[in-house]
Design an enzyme around this catalytic site. Structure first.
Site, PDB file in Angstrom:
ATOM      1  N   ASN A 131     -25.124  28.784 -36.130  1.00 48.88           N
ATOM      2  CA  ASN A 131     -24.916  27.671 -37.042  1.00 48.88           C
ATOM      3  C   ASN A 131     -25.312  26.337 -36.423  1.00 48.88           C
ATOM      4  OD1 ASN A 131     -24.040  25.862 -38.964  1.00 48.88           O
ATOM      5  ND2 ASN A 131     -22.075  26.836 -39.314  1.00 48.88           N
ATOM      6  N   ASP A 132     -24.514  25.845 -35.484  1.00 51.38           N
ATOM      7  CA  ASP A 132     -24.791  24.516 -34.930  1.00 51.38           C
ATOM      8  C   ASP A 132     -26.151  24.439 -34.240  1.00 51.38           C
ATOM      9  OD1 ASP A 132     -22.387  23.545 -35.837  1.00 51.38           O
ATOM     10  OD2 ASP A 132     -21.309  24.085 -34.011  1.00 51.38           O
ATOM     11  N   VAL A 133     -26.606  25.552 -33.627  1.00 49.64           N
ATOM     12  CA  VAL A 133     -27.857  25.500 -32.858  1.00 49.64           C
ATOM     13  C   VAL A 133     -29.089  25.440 -33.761  1.00 49.64           C
ATOM     14  CG1 VAL A 133     -26.923  26.616 -30.805  1.00 49.64           C
ATOM     15  CG2 VAL A 133     -27.978  28.015 -32.586  1.00 49.64           C
ATOM     16  N   PHE A 180     -18.726  25.522 -34.633  1.00 45.45           N
ATOM     17  CA  PHE A 180     -17.777  24.935 -33.698  1.00 45.45           C
ATOM     18  C   PHE A 180     -17.673  23.421 -33.846  1.00 45.45           C
ATOM     19  CE2 PHE A 180     -16.861  23.234 -29.389  1.00 45.45           C
ATOM     20  CZ  PHE A 180     -15.564  23.673 -29.316  1.00 45.45           C
ATOM     21  N   ALA A 181     -18.827  22.775 -34.180  1.00 43.66           N
ATOM     22  CA  ALA A 181     -18.818  21.314 -34.274  1.00 43.66           C
ATOM     23  C   ALA A 181     -18.054  20.828 -35.500  1.00 43.66           C
ATOM     24  CB  ALA A 181     -20.244  20.777 -34.295  1.00 43.66           C
TER      25      ALA A 181
END
Lengths: 155, 484
Positions: free
Chosen positions: B411-413, B451-452
């Site tokens: 997701n965040d990456v 996570f962010a």
């Protein structure tokens, strides 16, 4: 500071530690190029103390030199390891840090001297240390091997 | 046995040098997958040599002139017992652990290393006390090194255990545990630790100060690692790894043993480098990872604004049809793939597509997963050849020539906000440019944030299709649809 001026004290600190001994008297030490403080010359106790202290310092400097150089070697090698292998690198270097096993073995050894004379606490600590470090070493190397043998090229 | 005890220490020191050389050559072997297995075996051989060279020293400590014979034998018995039990436990762990749980394994082993340092230094402290009572002098640097081993070792031990609990996702450790004043408390603990340290150096005979310092370091290990979130664990593990190296090196200073110092320095360097790489890959400073809090900023757009009516959902059949016409496919794995245990299914999909003449690559972000290189190990386990596993810099320019990018559990990456919004918590973090692919398929259970904690506009992009399903089931359904 000139290059020459920097190097000379380094060499003098680093090398002669093996030749020194606490029992060498002042005159002897001077002949070997030691810098015994002027006011202490002729006072054997003080000279012995001085030489002993400088011997301890030398051992520390030698060990510290080894440490710093090893850090540089480690840095040079490890920056070249590709991200592909970073997990095996972690588990493998982790297993290497189990080198405390060597320390544990010495501690376990000295433990029994204490066991017979005073108490068994040292040997209990030594036993546990050997146990912990062995788990770290054996588990670490084996799991690294298991991982690395999975990395295959396309056939 | 006499022969062993009277062996010239010079030979033993040469054996230690040999061990250190083997460690260096072994680590060098890890630079390429082809030589890595041999490198690891060289490392293990170095360890064996170092341990064997220590046996005579150990015997001399326990059995020597004027010491009862029995002590030497019982020393051996005790050590052999500990080594045997430890080996059995180690072998059991190493063979039983699943590749998805590798981060936990490393954290746990790391903890054992730190624990061993604390115990060795504790034993040495008692021996030192006895020496002092007998009127011998003890060197200052030995006192310092004992306290340093205890301090670093205890932080490593408890920190690693907390990291382990977080990675196992135990309930009470799942949420980053943060309360106001934590920084003040940690700073206070740190100051007390320094005071105890200095006090301990001034009173080398006191065992109580040593254990007080260990106790304090244990609390510090808990309070330092507990506030850090699960996805930041790669950094924490790498850092703790370097601590365990430093603990070994300081034990080396205690015992005046060069191989401990060299090995400790190598491991310390490795941990520091990995920590740096991880932080760079998140565009965050180490201070921010260790002491900062991660969360959405007040100005961040809400999920409704980003997603509202723009998310297109898809099915296995539709994706299969798209893959039929594709020439190049890139698969982007994330931690979700590990959670779903989908690596084998993903590998099967890649193999099937390749057999149909599609070019398939895997794009691995440096912080994907829960430890450095985690995704590579999982995919290697599932028989994906390692030359298919591409690093971020290598794969990013190829996304514009990619027909389909399949994102599974990441997701965040892949969040383009990192490039566009300078106020977002992931601003400036290098990402995989999947949005540049012709079509992006995202396999995910829901639209929940990573996570962010921020929404991902990629999910609502024109060229993105959301394939809502469990990772493993999604890939298996896709395979069935492809084969029909």
């Amino acid at each position: 500071m000139t290059r020459h001026g920097f190097l000379v004290p380094m060499l003098r600190v680093g090398t002669p530690s093996f030749r020194r001994s606490a029992s060498v008297a002042g005159g002897d030490a001077e002949r070997r190029g030691q810098c015994v403080p002027t006011e202490d010359r002729g006072n054997e106790d003080k000279v012995a103390k001085f030489l002993n202290e400088s011997k301890i310092m030398d051992t520390f400097i030698v060990n510290f030199t080894i440490f710093v150089l090893a850090c540089f070697v480690g840095y040079e090698i490890i920056t070249k390891i590709p991200p592909l292998l970073h997990t095996p690198l972690m588990s493998g270097s982790n297993a290497i840090s189990g080198i405390t096993l060597v320390g544990s073995l010495v501690a376990a050894g000295s433990g029994f001297v204490a066991l017979i004379s005073t108490d068994g606490l040292v040997s209990v600590l030594g036993f546990l240390a050997v146990l912990f470090a062995t788990i770290n070493v054996v588990g670490g190397f084996l799991v690294t091997d298991r991982m690395l043998s999975m990395f295959k090229k396309k056939d | 046995m006499d022969y062993l005890i009277n062996i010239n220490p010079a030979y033993l020191n040469l054996a230690y040098v040999l061990a250190a050389v083997l460690f260096i050559i072994g680590l060098k072997g890890l630079c390429r997958p082809r030589t890595a297995v041999r490198g690891n075996i060289l490392n293990a051989t170095g360890m064996l040599i170092a341990v064997l060279a220590t046996v005579p020293i150990m015997l001399r400590e326990g059995y020597g002139p004027g010491k009862p014979l029995v002590s030497g034998f019982s020393t051996i018995g005790l050590v052999v017992a500990a080594v045997l039990i430890g080996s059995v436990i180690g072998v059991f762990f190493a063979l039983k652990i699943r590749m998805t749980s590798m981060p936990q394994m490393v954290a746990l082993l790391n903890g054992f290393g730190g624990g061993a340092s604390v115990l060795v230094a504790g034993a040495e402290q008692l021996v030192k006390k006895k020496d002092l009572l007998e009127g011998n002098t003890v060197e200052l640097n030995v006192s310092i090194a004992i306290l340093a081993s205890g301090l670093i070792g205890a932080v490593t031990f408890w920190g690693s255990l907390v990291a382990f609990a977080k990675l196992e996702e135990y309930k009470s450790f799942k949420k980053p545990f943060f309360y106001p004043g934590l920084k003040t408390i940690n700073a206070l603990l740190g100051i007390i630790a320094i005071v105890l340290f200095v006090w301990g150096v001034m009173h080398p005979e006191s065992t109580a100060i040593y254990w007080a310092l260990v106790l304090l370091a244990s609390v510090l290990g808990l309070t330092l690692v507990n506030p850090i979130g699960g996805a930041d664990m790669p950094v924490v593990i790498a850092l703790l790894n370097s601590y365990s190296g430093l603990a070994a090196a300081s034990t080396g200073f205690v015992l005046g043993n060069s191989v401990l110092i060299i090995a400790g320095a190598l491991v310390g360097a490795s941990g520091v480098i990995l920590t740096q790489i991880m932080c760079k890959a998140m565009n965050r400073s180490m201070t921010n990872v260790l002491f900062g809090t991660m969360g959405p900023s007040a100005s961040a757009p809400s999920a409704d604004d980003v997603y509202g009516g723009k998310v297109k959902s898809t099915t296995a059949d539709e994706v299969a049809m798209m893959l039929d016409g594709a020439r190049r496919v890139v698969i982007v794995p994330g931690y979700g793939m590990a959670v779903a245990q989908a690596q084998h299914a993903v590998s099967e999909l890649a193999e099937y597509l390749e057999s149909k003449g599609v070019e398939v690559d895997f794009a691995v972000h440096p912080v994907a997963g829960r430890m450095p290189g985690h995704m590579n190990v999982l995919l290697a386990e599932a028989d994906v050849p390692y030359d298919k596993l591409r690093e971020m810099d290598e794969v990013n320019p190829t996304f514009s020539q990619t027909d389909v990018a399949i994102v599974i559990g990441a997701n965040d990456v892949v969040n383009p906000v990192a490039r566009t919004d300078p106020n977002s918590p992931i601003a400036g973090m290098p990402i995989l440019d999947v949005d540049k692919a012709r079509t992006v398929v995202i396999i995910k259970r829901s639209l929940s944030p990573g996570f962010a904690g921020i929404p991902n506009p990629l999910f609502a992009a024109d060229n993105t299709l959301m394939y809502f399903s469990d990772g493993k089931k999604a890939i298996l359904d896709l395979l069935t649809a492809l084969k029909e």
